[in-house]
Design an enzyme around this catalytic site. Structure first.
Site, PDB file in Angstrom:
ATOM      1  N   ASP A  88       0.838  -1.204   0.000  1.00  0.00           N
ATOM      2  CA  ASP A  88       0.000   0.000   0.000  1.00  0.00           C
ATOM      3  C   ASP A  88       0.872   1.253   0.000  1.00  0.00           C
ATOM      4  OD1 ASP A  88      -1.873   1.997   0.469  1.00  0.00           O
ATOM      5  OD2 ASP A  88      -3.030   0.828   1.880  1.00  0.00           O
ATOM      6  N   HIS A  97      -8.796  -1.610   8.437  1.00  0.00           N
ATOM      7  CA  HIS A  97      -7.768  -0.869   7.691  1.00  0.00           C
ATOM      8  C   HIS A  97      -8.178   0.597   7.731  1.00  0.00           C
ATOM      9  CE1 HIS A  97      -4.800  -0.492   4.220  1.00  0.00           C
ATOM     10  NE2 HIS A  97      -5.407   0.685   4.237  1.00  0.00           N
ATOM     11  N   CYS A 104      -4.626   5.718  -0.979  1.00  0.00           N
ATOM     12  CA  CYS A 104      -5.176   5.121  -2.201  1.00  0.00           C
ATOM     13  C   CYS A 104      -5.068   6.112  -3.351  1.00  0.00           C
ATOM     14  CB  CYS A 104      -6.629   4.704  -2.010  1.00  0.00           C
ATOM     15  SG  CYS A 104      -7.286   3.912  -3.492  1.00  0.00           S
TER      16      CYS A 104
END
Length: 306
Positions: A15, A208, A241
């Site tokens: 990530d 998360h 993200c």
């Protein structure tokens, strides 16, 4: 030695690294992963099986998996956005494949260019692949944008629970909830994870959380209060993200471990070694900002872990 009461799943090598522009050299990546494992982290998401033209940061993922597998007792996890990625992940030898399924219809199309229903069928195909080729591999779904979406706005909680049930029915071993855009608050986290656990039982998975609005740790603690025992985090808070505009800031692993250990909740992670793992991260990504209040302030006077 006291057995860990919770599991911290380190997602920085996946990530974190896929969210920054620079590509960390493979040798530095391997040194960083070694340092994370030396700190006592027992589950690490080491990369994404995606086309290198889309994410050049992940071009070496198969090599990284092979290296991580040389460490005994570690769960080596990788993300796969589809069946093709999962085939490559299973061939590389991962212990766990995680698939991103968006609770938000708009984010699903932006992130993986598929509808939510199509992604459930992708989960089913991956579970069938696992059953046929590698029955020991776990299939995890992370329900992204579960607490809100910068593209869609509000994501109805009923949608989240409906989708979680479909993913579990399709063969996922666990389904967790992700605050992809940092919109969650502790009351919402308690409510949604309570519903998830009621719906899925033992298949209810990890929290998360993102720290976009400063609530990352508060939301993790709220999830813990209602029974969640696995938490994703990223060393130095690296990542977010890239397909959720304005989303930033994974929960900082160092701060999360400090919070739980200070409360007497054992993580199995050595804080001093964990903070030392920032050095290979910074060596591999010079100039990239890293975060964390605990590393900056240092451990309290008289601190003795465990």
């Amino acid at each position: 030695m006291t057995l860990p009461q919770i599991l911290i799943s380190e997602v920085g090598p996946r990530d974190g690294l896929q969210s920054v522009k620079a590509t960390m050299p493979t040798a530095d990546k391997l040194r960083w992963i070694d340092a994370l494992m030396a700190a006592g982290l027992r589950e690490i998401e080491v990369g994404s099986f995606v086309p290198a033209r889309l994410l050049p940061q992940m071009a070496d993922v198969a090599e990284v998996v092979r290296h991580a597998l040389t460490h005994p007792g570690i769960t080596v996890m990788a993300l796969a956005p589809n069946l093709r990625g999962a085939e490559a992940a299973v061939a590389a030898g991962v212990h766990k494949v995680t698939l991103p399924v968006s609770a938000s219809a708009a984010h699903s199309l932006a992130n993986v260019r598929k509808t939510r229903e199509a992604m459930v069928e992708e989960v089913r195909a991956v579970a069938q692949l696992r059953d046929a080729q590698a029955p020991g591999v776990l299939v995890e779904v992370g329900l992204s944008t579960a607490f809100g979406c910068t593209l869609q706005g509000v994501v109805p909680e009923d949608d989240v629970i409906w989708l979680a049930g479909l993913c579990a029915e399709a063969g996922a071993d666990e389904v967790g909830l992700s605050d992809t855009t940092g919109m969650a608050n502790p009351a919402q986290v308690r409510r949604l994870f309570t519903r998830l656990r009621a719906e899925l039982g033992a298949k209810a998975g990890a929290a998360h959380m993102h720290n976009t609005r400063g609530l990352g740790l508060a939301n993790c603690l709220a999830a813990y209060d209602v029974g969640v025992r696995t938490f994703d985090a990223s060393l130095g808070g690296l990542g977010g993200c890239p397909y959720a505009p304005g989303a930033s800031g994974n929960v900082v692993t160092e701060d999360l471990v400090f919070m739980f250990e200070a409360m007497g909740i054992t993580t199995g992670v050595d804080l001093e070694r964990l903070m030392a793992a920032r050095a290979p991260l910074q060596a591999g990504l010079p100039g990239e900002p890293v975060y964390g209040m605990t590393p900056e302030a240092g451990l309290p006077k008289g601190w003795a872990q465990g």
